[in-house]
Write an enzyme that holds these catalytic residues in place. Structure first.
Site, short mmCIF file in Angstrom:
data_model
loop_
_atom_site.label_atom_id
_atom_site.label_comp_id
_atom_site.label_asym_id
_atom_site.label_seq_id
_atom_site.Cartn_x
_atom_site.Cartn_y
_atom_site.Cartn_z
N MET A 102 -5.63 31.14 19.19
CA MET A 102 -6.45 29.99 19.63
C MET A 102 -6.91 30.20 21.07
SD MET A 102 -7.62 27.33 18.18
CE MET A 102 -7.31 25.68 17.57
N GLU B 274 -15.09 52.26 12.93
CA GLU B 274 -16.51 51.87 12.86
C GLU B 274 -17.38 53.02 13.36
OE1 GLU B 274 -16.98 48.24 15.04
OE2 GLU B 274 -15.69 47.12 13.67
N SER C 5 -12.74 39.85 14.78
CA SER C 5 -12.07 40.21 16.03
C SER C 5 -12.08 41.74 16.21
CB SER C 5 -10.68 39.60 15.99
OG SER C 5 -10.02 39.85 17.17
N ARG C 6 -11.09 42.40 15.62
CA ARG C 6 -11.07 43.87 15.61
C ARG C 6 -10.46 44.31 14.28
NH1 ARG C 6 -14.11 43.67 19.19
NH2 ARG C 6 -13.99 44.59 21.27
N HIS D 16 -20.41 44.51 12.77
CA HIS D 16 -19.93 44.16 14.12
C HIS D 16 -21.05 43.52 14.96
CE1 HIS D 16 -16.75 45.32 17.37
NE2 HIS D 16 -17.35 44.17 17.66
N ARG E 205 -10.55 31.17 23.48
CA ARG E 205 -11.87 30.50 23.59
C ARG E 205 -12.63 30.55 22.27
NH1 ARG E 205 -11.62 33.59 28.16
NH2 ARG E 205 -11.80 32.56 30.17
C1 DGY Z 1 -16.57 42.10 22.07
O1 DGY Z 1 -17.16 41.52 22.98
O2 DGY Z 1 -15.42 42.46 22.16
C2 DGY Z 1 -17.37 42.36 20.84
O3 DGY Z 1 -16.62 42.89 19.83
C3 DGY Z 1 -18.58 43.22 21.13
O4 DGY Z 1 -19.61 42.31 21.21
#
Ligand code: DGY
Length: 321
Positions: free
Chosen positions: A155, A267, A237-238, A286, A157
């Site tokens: 949680m 990726e 996210s990742r 992405h 931003r």
């Molecule tokens: C980030 O800001 O981490 C994004 O994955 C790329 O825009």
């Protein structure tokens, strides 16, 4: 002599001009192709400032080879591609772009959630392939979003911005985070729960946590087994936060119903990626923060970070160890 800045991807003229007021700038001219490793190795040796993106691994050997480097400014909020410890050892500032992309990334995350819930990719394919023969009572029926339970892991931003969108759909918001977020609880009516409860009771699970050693494959086989068979899993996210093989199996075996993915572990992924063979996967390349104005704001913030550090100031958004 002006400080030397290397930019790893073609940037708009106004960003380059801003840097050129006080710096000598060199840039990898292509926008659709990452900088070759040899060029990066050569440039980092002499650069005072590095303007990079998520695609360049800025690892220890690269950092150690830098003779003058004072700042690595990444045009991203996530900085898992940079060895922060190696940089700290050499007193190199790392700066990133939090905040400026939160709302845009939350928009995309919610778009993914909605697309996966209501099976938009399958609908689009059906029409494009000329397969829409008739209205049918249970054709492409999906999941309701309104009044469903939205579970947010992380949680921060962006997590809060996703939760805020959920409240507009009368969703019940639950979250798990390292620390309780009192303000989010009051503002959004979000309820803190343990990870197990979140996994077991959410209709939609959004992972919004940074990628670190601790969150590598946080969502694994065990986690998918705990989820509802009707759950939809969203990751913007990742990719490395999720064990993709476990996700594939969970979808294939009907342990969860669908997934919306904006990120992958390696990726870019090709069309032969196993997850893309599943109709219940909504996949994007992405593009979480990819609105024109947000990407410009990120580029501008990154240039400012370089200028701040090279003029002896502290960067507005420094990554602290
Ligand atoms: C980030 O800001 O981490 C994004 O994955 C790329 O825009």
């Amino acid at each position: 002599m002006k400080p030397y800045v290397f930019i790893t991807r073609r940037m708009p003229d106004e960003i380059i001009e801003k840097l050129e007021e006080t710096c000598t700038v060199s840039m990898w001219e292509k926008q659709e192709e990452p900088v070759p490793q040899e060029r990066l190795e050569e440039e980092i040796k002499q650069a005072d400032g590095l303007f990079c993106t998520v695609t360049e691994p800025i690892d220890r050997p690269l950092i150690e080879s830098a003779e003058n480097l004072k700042v690595i400014a990444t045009m991203a909020v996530g900085y898992n591609n940079i060895d922060v410890e190696a940089a700290a050892e050499k007193d190199i500032t790392i700066a990133h772009t939090p905040g400026v992309l939160s709302e845009t990334t939350a928009d995309l995350t919610f778009a993914l959630l909605m697309a996966a819930a209501r099976r938009l990719p399958e609908g689009i394919e059906t029409i494009k392939n000329n397969e829409w023969k008739t209205w049918s009572p249970f054709f492409l029926t999906g999941q309701d979003i309104h009044h469903a339970t939205l579970g947010i892991i992380g949680m921060g931003r962006i997590g809060e911005a996703v939760a805020k969108r959920g409240t507009g759909f009368d969703m019940e918001i639950i979250y798990h985070n390292r620390t309780r977020k009192q303000e989010a609880e009051e503002k959004l009516g979000a309820r803190y729960v343990e990870m197990d409860e979140l996994l077991k009771t959410s209709d939609f699970i959004c992972v919004m946590t940074p990628y670190t050693k601790d969150t590598h494959h946080l969502i694994d086989r065990e986690a998918f087994k705990k989820m509802k068979n009707t759950a939809i899993f969203i990751n913007s996210s990742r990719g490395g936060i999720v064990d993709e093989e476990a996700l594939y199996e969970a979808l294939k075996n009907g342990e969860i119903r669908g997934a919306g993915l904006d990120v992958f572990e390696g990726e870019p992924v090709g069309a032969d990626h196993p997850l893309l063979s599943l109709p219940q996967v909504t996949a994007l390349p992405h593009i979480g923060s990819a609105s024109e104005s947000t990407r410009m704001a990120m580029a501008d913030m990154t240039a400012n970070h370089i200028l701040q550090v090279l003029s002896g100031k502290e960067a507005d958004h420094e990554v602290k160890l």
